[in-house]
Write a protein that holds these residues in place. Structure first.
Motif, PDB file in Angstrom:
ATOM      1  N   CYS A  37     -42.362  27.368   5.357  1.00  0.00           N
ATOM      2  CA  CYS A  37     -42.306  27.032   6.958  1.00  0.00           C
ATOM      3  C   CYS A  37     -44.114  26.163   6.475  1.00  0.00           C
ATOM      4  N   SER A  39     -46.414  26.104   8.611  1.00  0.00           N
ATOM      5  CA  SER A  39     -47.301  27.070   8.881  1.00  0.00           C
ATOM      6  C   SER A  39     -48.242  28.135   7.827  1.00  0.00           C
ATOM      7  N   HIS A  59     -41.973  33.811   7.082  1.00  0.00           N
ATOM      8  CA  HIS A  59     -41.603  34.079   8.639  1.00  0.00           C
ATOM      9  C   HIS A  59     -40.552  33.301   8.759  1.00  0.00           C
ATOM     10  N   GLU A  60     -40.113  33.156   7.993  1.00  0.00           N
ATOM     11  CA  GLU A  60     -38.303  32.118   8.039  1.00  0.00           C
ATOM     12  C   GLU A  60     -37.628  33.321   7.389  1.00  0.00           C
ATOM     13  N   ASP A 150     -37.610  29.687  13.805  1.00  0.00           N
ATOM     14  CA  ASP A 150     -38.991  29.249  13.763  1.00  0.00           C
ATOM     15  C   ASP A 150     -38.774  27.607  14.261  1.00  0.00           C
ATOM     16  N   MET A 151     -37.667  26.413  13.196  1.00  0.00           N
ATOM     17  CA  MET A 151     -37.811  25.951  13.765  1.00  0.00           C
ATOM     18  C   MET A 151     -37.306  25.054  15.033  1.00  0.00           C
TER      19      MET A 151
HETATM   20 ZN    ZN Z   1     -42.592  28.350  10.462  1.00  0.00          ZN
END
Ligand code: ZN
Ligand code: NAD
Length: 351
Positions: A37, A39, A59-60, A150-151
């Motif tokens: 990501c 991030s 985190h994805e 997340d997205m």
């Molecule tokens: Zn993310």
């Protein structure tokens, strides 16, 4: 076990760690697919969270349950699951007050690759498994499921924050993957016109597929001037910020009608203050609302958002521009995200 980690600010590499242990409410997951990501890039190369040493990134992702704690009721070993990037403590007062993402303090629901190891390991740990896992529907591939971490929830949260209603004219500033999901969400919510600010040709193509109707470039001059021109001076009902920095607030407020709402999901990495233009904010009386939020995590949301994907209402595969095979390719995928070639939207690693 092996994991791909932030060694310190500006440096990443493979490390060996003990497999995470499973508390009574938790689950241990073996990944099926993972996605880096923007991030992760902010975390490592901009030091967005401050110094972190030997912290596994990511985190994805989605995966298979390998262990659950004794209190976990609804998941068992062998279940294929999705999990969001934000994994709140659902029994916290913050969650009970409607802000699960801030359980444990502001932004405290963001645990993966922040307060604990992330998902780029041979195994990863999920707190509050009954609250944070959701079963992966058969219709959704593991690669697609990564977009539900997340997205999708972040882009759609931008739509919620901006409170998009039937017939609204919506301005989406930034059409990377989060902005693209904001476009898709605004379209599903019944926006009449979705003006997208972005420059990369493949993002513009995909934004059209998701319901974007008008396209402008921040490189062609002031965003507000362009938006006011194309709306005959009226401006827009709602703005969603999903790219750029603090400088985007000024044109966003200028472009917003009185009574309009600005929903920000963008990470603001620089600058001490956000500049709100006094006159266009109605000299303090324009009823122009400004809201910014970390996306809420949780099973209920994952189940609902994944139903949109499973039923063909949102095709997340349009964002998956680069595919890798094998856990060790996590490194290549992250470096691709860092280099951001023009044709990249999201890389995904299938294990
Ligand atoms: Zn993310
Ligand atoms: P991204 O970097 O792929 O997309 C951002 C896009 O904005 C890029 O295409 C970039 O070219 C464009 N852009 C840059 N400056 C701009 C400007 N002045 N005007 C318009 N567009 C501009 O990132 P992404 O993955 O789509 O994520 C978007 C943001 O959301 C990031 O800041 C990310 O950290 C943040 N984020 C927030 C949450 C949350 O929960 N709120 C969750 C995930 C990501």
């Amino acid at each position: 076990m092996k994991g791909y980690a932030m060694l310190r600010i500006g440096e990443t590499g493979w490390i060996e760690k003990d497999r995470p242990t499973c508390g009574p409410d938790d689950a241990i997951i073996q990944p099926l697919a993972l996605s880096p990501c923007t991030s992760d890039i902010h975390t490592v190369w901009e030091g967005a969270l401050g110094e972190r040493e030997n912290l596994i990134l990511g985190h994805e992702g989605c995966g298979v349950v390998v262990e659950v704690g004794s209190n976990v009721k609804d998941f068992k070993k062998g279940d294929r699951i999705m999990v969001a990037a934000i994994t709140p403590d659902w029994q916290s007062v913050a969650a009970q007050s409607g802000y699960p993402m801030h359980s444990g303090g502001m932004l405290g629901g963001w645990k993966f690759s922040n307060f604990k190891d992330g998902v780029f390991g041979e195994y990863f740990h999920v707190n509050d498994a009954d609250g944070n896992l959701a079963l992966l529907p058969d219709e959704i591939s593991p690669a697609e499921a990564c977009m539900l971490s997340d997205m999708v929830p972040t882009g759609f949260h931008g739509v919620e924050l901006a409170d998009v209603q039937f017939g609204d004219t919506v301005l989406v500033i930034g059409i990377g993957p989060v902005g693209l999901m904001a476009v898709a969400g605004a379209h599903l919510r019944g926006a009449s016109r979705i003006i997208c600010v972005g420059t990369r040709p493949n993002c513009i193509e995909v934004a059209k597929e998701y319901g974007g109707t008008d396209f402008i470039s921040y490189k062609d001059g002031d965003i507000a001037d362009q938006v006011l021109d194309m709306t005959k001076g009226k401006g827009v009902d709602k703005v969603i910020l999903a790219g750029g920095g603090v400088e985007t607030f000024e044109p966003a407020i200028k472009a917003l009608k009185p009574g309009g709402t600005l929903g920000n999901v963008n990470y603001l990495g620089e600058g001490t203050y956000i500049n709100i233009p006094r006159v266009e904010w109605g000299v303090g009386m324009g009823h122009k609302k400004i809201v910014g939020g970390l996306m809420p995590g949780g099973r209920a949301r994952l189940e609902k958002l994944s139903a949109l994907v499973a039923n063909g209402r949102v095709d997340v595969s349009l964002m998956l521009t680069h595919r890798f095979e094998g856990f060790e390719k996590v490194e290549d995928a992250l470096m691709l995200m860092k280099d951001k070639p023009k044709d990249l939207i999201k890389p995904v690693v299938v294990l």
